[in-house]
Enzyme design. Structure first.
Site, PDB file in Angstrom:
ATOM      1  N   GLU A 114      -5.004  -5.414  10.628  1.00 46.63           N
ATOM      2  CA  GLU A 114      -3.902  -4.392  10.915  1.00 46.63           C
ATOM      3  C   GLU A 114      -4.238  -3.682  12.273  1.00 46.63           C
ATOM      4  O   GLU A 114      -4.963  -2.811  12.237  1.00 46.63           O
ATOM      5  CB  GLU A 114      -3.999  -3.404   9.987  1.00 46.63           C
ATOM      6  CG  GLU A 114      -3.829  -4.089   8.246  1.00 46.63           C
ATOM      7  CD  GLU A 114      -3.274  -2.826   7.498  1.00 46.63           C
ATOM      8  OE1 GLU A 114      -2.104  -2.999   7.090  1.00 46.63           O
ATOM      9  OE2 GLU A 114      -3.984  -1.995   7.056  1.00 46.63           O
ATOM     10  N   ASN A 146       0.944  -1.059  -0.101  1.00 53.20           N
ATOM     11  CA  ASN A 146       0.017   0.054  -0.103  1.00 53.20           C
ATOM     12  C   ASN A 146       0.689   1.201   0.056  1.00 53.20           C
ATOM     13  O   ASN A 146       1.751   1.687   1.039  1.00 53.20           O
ATOM     14  CB  ASN A 146      -1.018  -0.169   1.238  1.00 53.20           C
ATOM     15  CG  ASN A 146      -1.739   1.112   1.572  1.00 53.20           C
ATOM     16  OD1 ASN A 146      -1.868   1.968   0.527  1.00 53.20           O
ATOM     17  ND2 ASN A 146      -2.175   1.599   2.850  1.00 53.20           N
ATOM     18  N   TRP A 147       0.856   2.056  -1.031  1.00 56.92           N
ATOM     19  CA  TRP A 147       1.990   3.193  -1.288  1.00 56.92           C
ATOM     20  C   TRP A 147       1.210   4.458  -0.760  1.00 56.92           C
ATOM     21  O   TRP A 147       1.927   5.554  -0.586  1.00 56.92           O
ATOM     22  CB  TRP A 147       2.137   3.259  -2.773  1.00 56.92           C
ATOM     23  CG  TRP A 147       2.719   2.292  -3.672  1.00 56.92           C
ATOM     24  CD1 TRP A 147       3.335   1.130  -2.853  1.00 56.92           C
ATOM     25  CD2 TRP A 147       3.210   2.369  -4.812  1.00 56.92           C
ATOM     26  NE1 TRP A 147       3.909   0.423  -3.937  1.00 56.92           N
ATOM     27  CE2 TRP A 147       3.688   1.137  -5.160  1.00 56.92           C
ATOM     28  CE3 TRP A 147       2.964   3.035  -5.994  1.00 56.92           C
ATOM     29  CZ2 TRP A 147       4.275   0.757  -6.275  1.00 56.92           C
ATOM     30  CZ3 TRP A 147       3.309   2.720  -7.089  1.00 56.92           C
ATOM     31  CH2 TRP A 147       4.047   1.553  -7.369  1.00 56.92           C
ATOM     32  N   LYS A 148       0.035   4.505  -0.163  1.00 52.13           N
ATOM     33  CA  LYS A 148      -0.616   5.316   0.502  1.00 52.13           C
ATOM     34  C   LYS A 148      -0.429   6.596  -0.366  1.00 52.13           C
ATOM     35  O   LYS A 148      -0.358   6.350  -1.578  1.00 52.13           O
ATOM     36  CB  LYS A 148      -0.109   5.628   2.026  1.00 52.13           C
ATOM     37  CG  LYS A 148       0.124   4.281   2.720  1.00 52.13           C
ATOM     38  CD  LYS A 148       0.207   4.686   4.176  1.00 52.13           C
ATOM     39  CE  LYS A 148       0.537   3.252   4.814  1.00 52.13           C
ATOM     40  NZ  LYS A 148       0.410   3.284   6.342  1.00 52.13           N
ATOM     41  N   HIS A 206      -9.391   0.552   5.243  1.00 48.60           N
ATOM     42  CA  HIS A 206      -8.198   0.994   5.935  1.00 48.60           C
ATOM     43  C   HIS A 206      -8.101   1.900   7.175  1.00 48.60           C
ATOM     44  O   HIS A 206      -9.015   2.639   7.078  1.00 48.60           O
ATOM     45  CB  HIS A 206      -7.071   1.481   4.816  1.00 48.60           C
ATOM     46  CG  HIS A 206      -5.642   1.678   5.259  1.00 48.60           C
ATOM     47  ND1 HIS A 206      -5.108   2.353   6.009  1.00 48.60           N
ATOM     48  CD2 HIS A 206      -4.812   0.530   4.959  1.00 48.60           C
ATOM     49  CE1 HIS A 206      -3.934   2.297   6.203  1.00 48.60           C
ATOM     50  NE2 HIS A 206      -3.524   1.126   5.682  1.00 48.60           N
ATOM     51  N   GLY A 229       2.849  -1.212   4.148  1.00 49.98           N
ATOM     52  CA  GLY A 229       2.818   0.190   4.026  1.00 49.98           C
ATOM     53  C   GLY A 229       4.002   0.972   3.659  1.00 49.98           C
ATOM     54  O   GLY A 229       5.027   0.721   2.551  1.00 49.98           O
ATOM     55  N   GLY A 230       4.958   1.465   4.562  1.00 46.26           N
ATOM     56  CA  GLY A 230       6.208   2.139   4.370  1.00 46.26           C
ATOM     57  C   GLY A 230       7.141   1.343   3.853  1.00 46.26           C
ATOM     58  O   GLY A 230       7.852   1.825   2.601  1.00 46.26           O
ATOM     59  N   GLU A 261      -6.691   4.219   8.052  1.00 52.84           N
ATOM     60  CA  GLU A 261      -6.390   5.633   7.911  1.00 52.84           C
ATOM     61  C   GLU A 261      -7.802   6.108   7.380  1.00 52.84           C
ATOM     62  O   GLU A 261      -7.924   7.341   7.610  1.00 52.84           O
ATOM     63  CB  GLU A 261      -5.217   5.931   6.854  1.00 52.84           C
ATOM     64  CG  GLU A 261      -3.927   5.809   7.761  1.00 52.84           C
ATOM     65  CD  GLU A 261      -2.886   5.392   7.006  1.00 52.84           C
ATOM     66  OE1 GLU A 261      -2.830   5.010   5.533  1.00 52.84           O
ATOM     67  OE2 GLU A 261      -1.823   4.641   7.684  1.00 52.84           O
ATOM     68  N   SER A 274       3.798  -2.102  10.226  1.00 52.23           N
ATOM     69  CA  SER A 274       5.260  -2.029  10.443  1.00 52.23           C
ATOM     70  C   SER A 274       5.979  -3.363   9.948  1.00 52.23           C
ATOM     71  O   SER A 274       6.874  -3.773  10.636  1.00 52.23           O
ATOM     72  CB  SER A 274       5.455  -1.696  11.802  1.00 52.23           C
ATOM     73  OG  SER A 274       5.242  -0.330  12.140  1.00 52.23           O
ATOM     74  N   GLY A 280       2.415   1.935  10.593  1.00 48.28           N
ATOM     75  CA  GLY A 280       3.429   3.095  10.518  1.00 48.28           C
ATOM     76  C   GLY A 280       4.103   3.709  11.698  1.00 48.28           C
ATOM     77  O   GLY A 280       4.660   4.828  11.901  1.00 48.28           O
TER      78      GLY A 280
HETATM   79  C1  PEP Z   1      -0.531  -0.078   5.895  1.00 45.55           C
HETATM   80  O1  PEP Z   1      -0.547   0.932   5.384  1.00 45.55           O
HETATM   81  O2  PEP Z   1      -1.374  -0.759   5.673  1.00 45.55           O
HETATM   82  C2  PEP Z   1       0.460  -0.457   6.756  1.00 45.55           C
HETATM   83  C3  PEP Z   1       0.396  -1.455   7.426  1.00 45.55           C
HETATM   84  O3  PEP Z   1       1.530   0.475   6.982  1.00 45.55           O
HETATM   85  P1  PEP Z   1       3.090   0.190   7.304  1.00 45.55           P
HETATM   86  O4  PEP Z   1       3.366  -1.045   7.010  1.00 45.55           O
HETATM   87  O5  PEP Z   1       3.933   1.449   7.223  1.00 45.55           O
HETATM   88  O6  PEP Z   1       2.905   0.066   9.062  1.00 45.55           O
END
Ligand code: PEP
Length: 253
Positions: free
Chosen positions: A169, A9-11, A97, A236-237, A99, A215, A175
């Site tokens: 999640e 997920n590039w957000k 998600h 994500g990141g 966010e 993470s 994040g």
């Molecule tokens: C996500 O955006 O779904 C996520 C899990 O982010 P991160 O890996 O950065 O915690």
């Protein structure tokens, strides 16, 4: 046998050039793995979907969208329909998600409508569920997961349910650099699978893939994937760095 599924997920990151570079690097790094041994998807911002779809074409890497609206067309300024996502070559779509739930304040009911509409539109939804830190501390983790699942899958028949991936999640792990321990992840995933067996049937629950997200990095992916009910990773990141994302894909096989 559940095939592992890793999605990045590039957000709200990348631009028209870097999204294509990143997509091509993921394709190059996952040749011989993506599709055969593990399902891989990249999930760029809406505006870069067409260029990313082109960049991954004829590879085993699929493309997903970060959100969708439940109506098919009309006066819904700023929204994107399932048919539009399908039209530009999307396979998957994230629904609910954290966010979107906690920053944009999407309700559980809205998330449920999105899941249903996504499937009707021929997309494969990834329904995200998970608790806030204060909910975990108050012993409410399972209640929150159960609410997210029941409302997110409301009215969905068993035949449609097979299109869904669940992503657990925990919000406190997204994040933050604070990953759930493999045991915490397994506990939540087993709870989800048992609840799916109750809501549908045991055989179907065994077939549904449940990703962990929060993470995830190349160096913790393997022990998370070693858990019985962890079938994939939503990243994500770490999905913004092609090398690291490819190492996560390797760890998931
Ligand atoms: C996500 O955006 O779904 C996520 C899990 O982010 P991160 O890996 O950065 O915690």
């Amino acid at each position: 046998m559940r095939k592992p599924f890793v999605a990045g997920n590039w957000k709200m990151n990348t631009d028209s050039r870097s999204s294509v570079e990143l997509a091509k690097a993921v394709v190059a790094g996952s040749t011989g793995m993506a599709r055969e041994k593990v399902h891989v998807a990249v999930i760029p911002p809406f505006v870069y979907l067409p260029v990313v779809v082109k960049a991954v074409s004829s590879s085993g890497v699929a493309v997903g969208a970060q959100d969708v609206y439940f109506e098919s067309k009309g006066a819904f300024t700023g929204e994107i329909s399932p048919a539009m996502l399908k039209d530009v070559g999307c396979t998957y779509v994230l629904c609910g998600h954290s966010e979107r739930r906690h920053v944009i304040h999407e309700s559980d009911e809205l998330v449920g409508k999105k899941v249903t509409a996504a499937i009707s539109g021929g997309l494969l939804p990834i329904l995200c569920v998970g608790e806030l830190l204060e909910e975990r501390d108050a012993g409410k983790t399972n209640d929150v997961i159960a609410r997210h699942l029941r409302t997110g899958l409301a009215g969905l028949s068993a035949d449609k349910m097979s299109a869904v991936t669940i992503a657990y999640e925990p919000v406190w792990a997204i994040g933050t650099g604070r990953t759930a321990t493999p045991q915490q992840a397994q506990e939540a995933h087993a709870f989800i699978r048992n609840l799916l067996a109750e809501m549908y049937e045991a055989k179907l629950a065994q077939e549904i893939r449940i990703q962990y997200g929060g993470s995830v990095k190349a160096d913790n992916a393997k022990e998370l994937m070693a858990q019985e009910d962890v079938d994939g990773l939503l990243v994500g990141g770490a999905s913004l760095k092609a090398d690291e994302f490819v190492r996560i894909i390797q760890a998931a096989m």
